[in-house]
Structures are given as C-alpha cells and as structure tokens.
Design a protein around this motif. Structure first.
Motif, PDB file in Angstrom:
ATOM      1  N   ILE A 356       0.833  -1.207   0.000  1.00  0.00           N
ATOM      2  CA  ILE A 356       0.000   0.000   0.000  1.00  0.00           C
ATOM      3  C   ILE A 356       0.867   1.257   0.000  1.00  0.00           C
ATOM      4  O   ILE A 356       0.613   2.212  -0.752  1.00  0.00           O
ATOM      5  N   LEU A 357       1.897   1.262   0.826  1.00  0.00           N
ATOM      6  CA  LEU A 357       2.779   2.426   0.903  1.00  0.00           C
ATOM      7  C   LEU A 357       3.510   2.658  -0.420  1.00  0.00           C
ATOM      8  O   LEU A 357       3.631   3.802  -0.888  1.00  0.00           O
ATOM      9  N   LEU A 358       3.989   1.590  -1.036  1.00  0.00           N
ATOM     10  CA  LEU A 358       4.687   1.736  -2.314  1.00  0.00           C
ATOM     11  C   LEU A 358       3.726   2.198  -3.409  1.00  0.00           C
ATOM     12  O   LEU A 358       4.079   3.058  -4.232  1.00  0.00           O
ATOM     13  N   ALA A 359       2.521   1.636  -3.421  1.00  0.00           N
ATOM     14  CA  ALA A 359       1.551   2.013  -4.450  1.00  0.00           C
ATOM     15  C   ALA A 359       1.098   3.463  -4.281  1.00  0.00           C
ATOM     16  O   ALA A 359       0.995   4.211  -5.264  1.00  0.00           O
ATOM     17  N   VAL A 360       0.841   3.873  -3.048  1.00  0.00           N
ATOM     18  CA  VAL A 360       0.407   5.254  -2.814  1.00  0.00           C
ATOM     19  C   VAL A 360       1.537   6.233  -3.123  1.00  0.00           C
ATOM     20  O   VAL A 360       1.301   7.300  -3.698  1.00  0.00           O
ATOM     21  N   SER A 361       2.761   5.889  -2.766  1.00  0.00           N
ATOM     22  CA  SER A 361       3.885   6.767  -3.086  1.00  0.00           C
ATOM     23  C   SER A 361       4.056   6.891  -4.593  1.00  0.00           C
ATOM     24  O   SER A 361       4.377   7.973  -5.109  1.00  0.00           O
ATOM     25  N   CYS A 362       3.832   5.805  -5.324  1.00  0.00           N
ATOM     26  CA  CYS A 362       3.870   5.863  -6.782  1.00  0.00           C
ATOM     27  C   CYS A 362       2.766   6.776  -7.311  1.00  0.00           C
ATOM     28  O   CYS A 362       2.992   7.569  -8.239  1.00  0.00           O
ATOM     29  N   PHE A 363       1.586   6.694  -6.714  1.00  0.00           N
ATOM     30  CA  PHE A 363       0.479   7.550  -7.131  1.00  0.00           C
ATOM     31  C   PHE A 363       0.803   9.021  -6.882  1.00  0.00           C
ATOM     32  O   PHE A 363       0.460   9.890  -7.693  1.00  0.00           O
ATOM     33  N   VAL A 364       1.473   9.318  -5.767  1.00  0.00           N
ATOM     34  CA  VAL A 364       1.888  10.698  -5.476  1.00  0.00           C
ATOM     35  C   VAL A 364       2.826  11.204  -6.559  1.00  0.00           C
ATOM     36  O   VAL A 364       2.685  12.327  -7.060  1.00  0.00           O
ATOM     37  N   VAL A 365       3.809  10.385  -6.928  1.00  0.00           N
ATOM     38  CA  VAL A 365       4.755  10.781  -7.977  1.00  0.00           C
ATOM     39  C   VAL A 365       4.019  10.961  -9.309  1.00  0.00           C
ATOM     40  O   VAL A 365       4.294  11.907 -10.061  1.00  0.00           O
ATOM     41  N   PHE A 366       3.071  10.070  -9.592  1.00  0.00           N
ATOM     42  CA  PHE A 366       2.298  10.161 -10.831  1.00  0.00           C
ATOM     43  C   PHE A 366       1.505  11.462 -10.897  1.00  0.00           C
ATOM     44  O   PHE A 366       1.522  12.168 -11.920  1.00  0.00           O
TER      45      PHE A 366
END
Length: 657
Positions: A356-366
């Motif tokens: 979840i943390l990795l996916a959300v951090s990726c979404f932030v960068v996106f």
C-alpha cells in the motif's frame, strides 16, 4: 547493402512477431501442441533478426557511415569510440531499436528457460509477449525507421548531444530499458494467467525472477542516471523530480511492490488479484514513461524526442495494452480466489502494508508528474510541480515504509508474534535513537532531517541483520554460524537489498541536511575558506580535447594541516554541436565529497567558483549498488530459477490436424 539487409531483417522480425502472437494463442485455445510449440522458434528467430539489425546499425556508427541519416545526425568522426557506440541509443530511433532488441531477447529467454511451464501457459505468455513486439515493431517501422539513407552522404556528422558524451550516461539507457522492457514479461504472465483463469504458487514462483531481474536493472539504471546528473550537470544534485526521472521511478516502485506481493502468493496463495493488477500496472507505468520521454508533452532535459505525432502512437499502445488488460482483469478477477487467511499481526499484513505504501507513493509521484499537463488542458494554466511538493508528499510514505520493514521481515506467516525479536529490536531501536541524538547534539543551527534519516537508516540496516541472525535458530555460536553459511541465497539477497536501502536513506538525509554551499568570485592565488577547507584558484588554462575546447582551472584544496591536492573543474565547448557543458571536479570520500565548479570569467579578473561540501554523497549510490546486488543474489537462488515444488501438469494437448 548491409543497411538495407538490416531494414529487411527488421521487417521479417515484424512478420515473425505477428505469427508468434496468433499461432500459439490459437494452439493453446484448441489444445494443439504443435501450434503451441511454434512460439519458441518464433521468439528465438525474432531475437536473432533484431540482433542482426542492431549490430549493423552499431557498425554504421563505428565506421561513421554518414549515408545513414541517423549516423549523420548523432555522430562525428572525431568522437571517441565509446560515444560512437553509445550514439546508437542516444537518440529516438536508435533507442527504440534497442528497446525492441531487449523485448525480443526477453521473449527468447522465456522460450529458452521456460521448460518448467505448462504448455498452455508458456504458449500464451509468449503470444502476449509477441503482441507487445508487434506494437513496437509497427511503431519503429512506420514512424521511427533508423535505416533511412541520405541521397548525398555528407563528409561529417553533426555530433551527439555533448551531455550524452559521458560514461555514466552511455550505460544508463540500456540498463533502464532492460528494466522497462523486463516488466513486459510480468505483464505477459499476468495476461496469460487471466486468460487461463489460474494463479497459484507455481505462477508466482515463475513470475518472480522476471520481476526481480527487471527491478534490479531499473535500480542500476536509475542509480547511473542520478550519478551522471550529480557530476555532469554541475548543479551538484542527485535527484530533481524531473518528469523523466519520475518516469523510471514509478515502475521501480510498483515493481518493488510486485516483488513482495508475489512472495505472499507463493507462500500463502493470497493477494492474487492484487498481484495480477500490480503486474499490469508495472508495465503500464513503463509505457507511460516511454510516452513522457518521447512525446514532448512534458518538458525535460532528458527527453529523447519532442514529436506529438509519435506521442499519439505511444499513447495508442498504452491505451490498447493497459486498457485491454484492465478490462480483462475486471472480467476475470473473480477467478483469482484467495485461499490463505492471516491475522492482523503477520508477515502477510506487513507485506500488504508495504504494498500500500509503495503504491500510494507511486500515485503521489504520478500526480505530481502529470498535474502540469492536466492543469494546462483543463484549467488553461501553466503550472510547475517541483521538489517542494514531492519532498513533502512523498517523504512520509518512505519513512513509514522504513519503519515497518524490519518488523515485517521477522514476523511469522499467518499469525506472528514480536516476542522472539523484542530484545534485539529494542536494542536496535535504542542504538538508532542514540545515534540520532548524538548527531543532533553535534550539529548546530540545522534541522532534524539529518539525525532522523540517520536513525531510520540504522533501523533498516540493523533490522536486516537481525532478521538474518534470527534465521539461524538457536544453539551455540559455532552452530549458528554454520547455519548462517547454509542459508539460501534469497535470504542473503534480501538482507543485502534492505541494507542497501537503509544506506541510501542515510546518504539522502546526510546530503540534504548537512551540505555546505559557497558561491563567490575567486581571485587567482587568493585563498578562502569553506567549512574546514581552504581553496585557492591557482591557474586557468585553455586546452583542446578530442572534439571540444575547454577552460580548465587548477584549484588547490587543503583541509586544516593535511596534504593539499588539486581539483580541475572545466567548462567545455563542443564546436560541432555548438554547445557548452560543465565538468565538475570532485574529490570523492567515504564520509563526504568536495565538489568544485568553475564558472565564467568576471570583469575584475576573477572567476565564479562554486564549492559544495557534500556529506555521505557516495552512500546514495553505494546503497543502490547493494540493492541491485541483493537482487542478483536472490536471482541466483535455485528456487527462483526453477519452479521447485511445482509439478508440471500432464498436457492434454493433441497434435494439430
């Protein structure tokens, strides 16, 4: 003649990819063994044909064949050999040929090493991989042909972009492409599994090596790009949150999440749908990165092309493969039923939180990367999203990830308890906080970022070591040491990668919190102090290189009463490209770098000189190397190279009539 043969070989490979897409897929659906087995020779033939085309283009660059338009636009007879070779992929068309070569090689590798796969799954994986090849062959042949001839061959070329004439950037794109394209294999496995309606432990065991290899190559590629930006661009930074930097970082984050979720599928047969979705998104973000780099919709110093028409083709590829696979996922996800259950305190829960943390951090960068484009299209406003947004939005998720990493590693599957690691983790936490307190007491007038980053890095590194020690069980020190040497390579790889992450955290925190910067007009033979160092500009010379002229400075550096040394920063000018570059001079050290840049001459006779003292800079890239090494160690574990324990089902295929 060779150029025409190479072009023809590319056309033949295109035709072979079409056959590879259709024949094995029909064979898997009908149960025709002969049609399914057509996938292997098709994949290998495709790889050989593209390899021939790439070799011919490389030879054209080496011998400076300026009758080829691509060579004329990106090379010059005076260029050193290494940059003639790297010029092959230092442009849009050549880099796209490298992309399809790697794509074909991954498909051939699946044919060579996929003997443990069931016949139908193997055929479908190679068919899906072939369909990706079809799209990119069409793209390169119809919009980006690298073999176009010039009617009248010029005597010399226009040279490669001087910023690309650097060893770090010569190897940066190939490693990135190995990562980008490697994720196509996880995509192919995901789509094949959706078509078959089956995801189990054996599938996870097969998909993990491909994910691990792609993540490892991405790690090396990103680290090389960061290192190049640090010493070549002259601004002293290692990461700027540039759109193209983010384009490689997003699939890296999703691939890291996929690696951990695949472990849960393999061990507990749960998180199946989530793992399939991550496999699709990982390749989707790779295609998005290709769109950002080549479409020109977002401004970047790293972009390969600025052609909206080509961007439309890439957007179509992205829409077809990502959109189509997500539709298939929506239709077939109900087939991926989870079998395992687990408690709130368990390794599964920790890995889920990690995801979840990795996916959300990726979404932030996106969001930060794509928001300027959305604002311009929807709001009609020109906006810029820079480091302040990313630092504030992204950092908390990385801190949380670092905190849970050691805890998740030591928890048991299904229902875990922290009791057996309470003492070592308690000691580790106390030591990390003590180091943070010491760092805070020593520093003066600075933020708490450095001490907190130091504590977090020590927590991650120590946690990796504690996890490895706990795997040796109980008994005497000699017995535990013996068991330590017999641990699987995957355990050693996990420890090495997590240690590398912790070291990178320490390096990033150190360079951001404790850096010293000084910009001034330096006079010849006039010493001045920066931090604990004394700098003296002793000489400035005009020199000539192979294909450039340079202004080189001699700057004497001395720390206290230590032995002085000389740094030679340069300002280069490339006449053919009509472009200047800045070459920083760096004294690398284990604990800090001394970084010097020479600027323009001033009216009073001096020169602008920038000096940076950069603590723990090399820890960033040292940690990245350890992360990649951890991936390599895990990849050599036999359990990841062979689907051990996964029996190959009997084939029900029949010969095609």
């Amino acid at each position: 003649m060779l150029i025409e043969l190479a072009h023809f070989a590319l056309i033949l490979a295109f035709g072979m990819s079409i056959a590879q897409t259709i024949v094995p897929m029909v064979g898997a659906q009908k149960g025709w063994l002969g049609w399914m087995r057509f996938a292997e020779p098709a994949a290998v033939s495709q790889a050989l044909l593209v390899a021939f085309s790439f070799a011919v283009l490389t030879w054209a660059f080496i011998v400076s064949d300026f009758s080829v338009q691509l060579v004329y636009l990106n090379s010059h007879t005076d260029k050193p050999l290494i940059y003639k070779i790297s010029g092959v992929w230092g442009n849009h068309e050549g880099s796209l040929l490298l992309w399809v070569l790697i794509l074909a090689l991954f498909g051939a590798s699946a044919a060579w090493f996929g003997e443990g796969l069931p016949n139908t799954l193997r055929a479908r994986v190679l068919a899906v991989q072939g369909s990706v090849s079809v799209a990119f062959f069409a793209f390169i042949l119809f919009t980006s042909n690298p073999f176009i001839r010039l009617e009248n061959a010029p005597l010399n070329g226009t040279d490669l972009n001087p910023l690309l004439q650097d060893p770090g950037l010569a190897f940066h794109p190939p490693f990135l492409y190995l990562g980008y394209v490697g994720l196509s294999m996880t995509f192919s496995f995901a789509v094949a599994a959706l078509i078959e309606g089956r995801v189990d432990a054996a599938w996870a065991r097969w998909v993990r090596p491909w994910t691990l290899a792609a993540w490892m190559f991405l790690t090396v590629g990103i680290a090389l790009g960061s290192w190049w930006a640090y010493y070549e661009l002259g601004w002293g930074g290692f990461w700027f949150w540039d759109p193209v930097e983010n384009a490689s970082f997003m699939p890296w984050l999703i691939a890291a999440a996929l690696l951990h979720s695949a472990i849960v599928v393999e061990k507990r047969e749960t998180l199946k749908s989530w793992t399939i979705l991550l496999a699709i998104l990982a390749f989707g973000f790779s295609l998005l990165g290709t769109f950002i780099v080549r479409s020109g919709v977002l401004t970047s110093v790293h972009a390969f092309a600025n052609d909206p028409e080509r961007g439309v083709y890439i957007l179509a590829i992205l829409g077809i493969f990502l959109g189509g696979s997500l539709v298939l996922f929506a239709l077939r996800a109900d087939k991926m039923q989870a079998k395992g259950v687990f408690g709130a305190v368990s390794r599964e829960s920790a890995l889920l939180l990690n995801n979840i943390l990795l996916a959300v951090s990726c979404f932030v960068v996106f969001v930060g990367t794509i928001w300027p484009l959305i604002a311009e299209l929807v709001l009609g406003r020109t906006l810029s999203v820079g480091p302040p947004f990313f630092d504030a939005a992204f950092t908390p998720f990385m801190i949380a990830l670092g905190l849970i990493l050691p805890l998740g590693s030591i928890l048991a599957w299904k229902r875990g308890v922290l009791g057996r690691a309470k003492v070592p983790l308690g000691v580790l936490a106390f030591f990390a906080l003590a180091c943070a307190g010491l760092a805070f007491a020593i520093q003066t007038g600075r933020s708490s970022l450095g001490p907190l980053g130091l504590a977090l890095g020590i927590w991650i590194v120590g946690g990796a070591l504690v996890d490895l020690a706990l795997r040796t069980g109980r008994g005497s020190g000699v017995d535990r040491l013996g068991r330590l040497t017999r641990l699987p390579r995957a355990d050693w790889g996990k420890m090495t990668a997590h240690t590398g992450l912790g070291i990178t955290f320490i390096g990033v925190a150190g360079i951001l919190a404790w850096q010293i910067e000084d910009i001034r007009v330096a006079q010849l033979d006039t010493p001045y102090e920066v931090g604990r160092y004394t700098f003296t500009l002793t000489d400035v010379q005009q020199l000539r290189g192979p294909n450039y002229v340079t202004t080189m400075a001699d700057i004497a550096v001395q720390r206290g009463n230590g032995t002085p040394y000389t740094l030679n920063p340069e300002n280069r000018f490339y006449p053919v490209a009509n472009m200047p570059t800045t070459e920083a001079a760096i004294k690398n050290g284990f604990l800090q770098d001394v970084y010097v840049v020479i600027g323009e001459p001033q009216a009073n006779g001096g020169y602008t000189v920038r000096v940076y003292i950069k603590p723990l800079a090399n820890w960033i890239w040292g940690g990245s190397i350890l992360m990649a090494l951890g991936g390599l160690l895990s990849l050599t574990d036999r359990r990841l190279r062979v689907a051990a324990g996964a029996s190959r089902p009997q084939s029900n295929a029949v010969p095609a009539e």
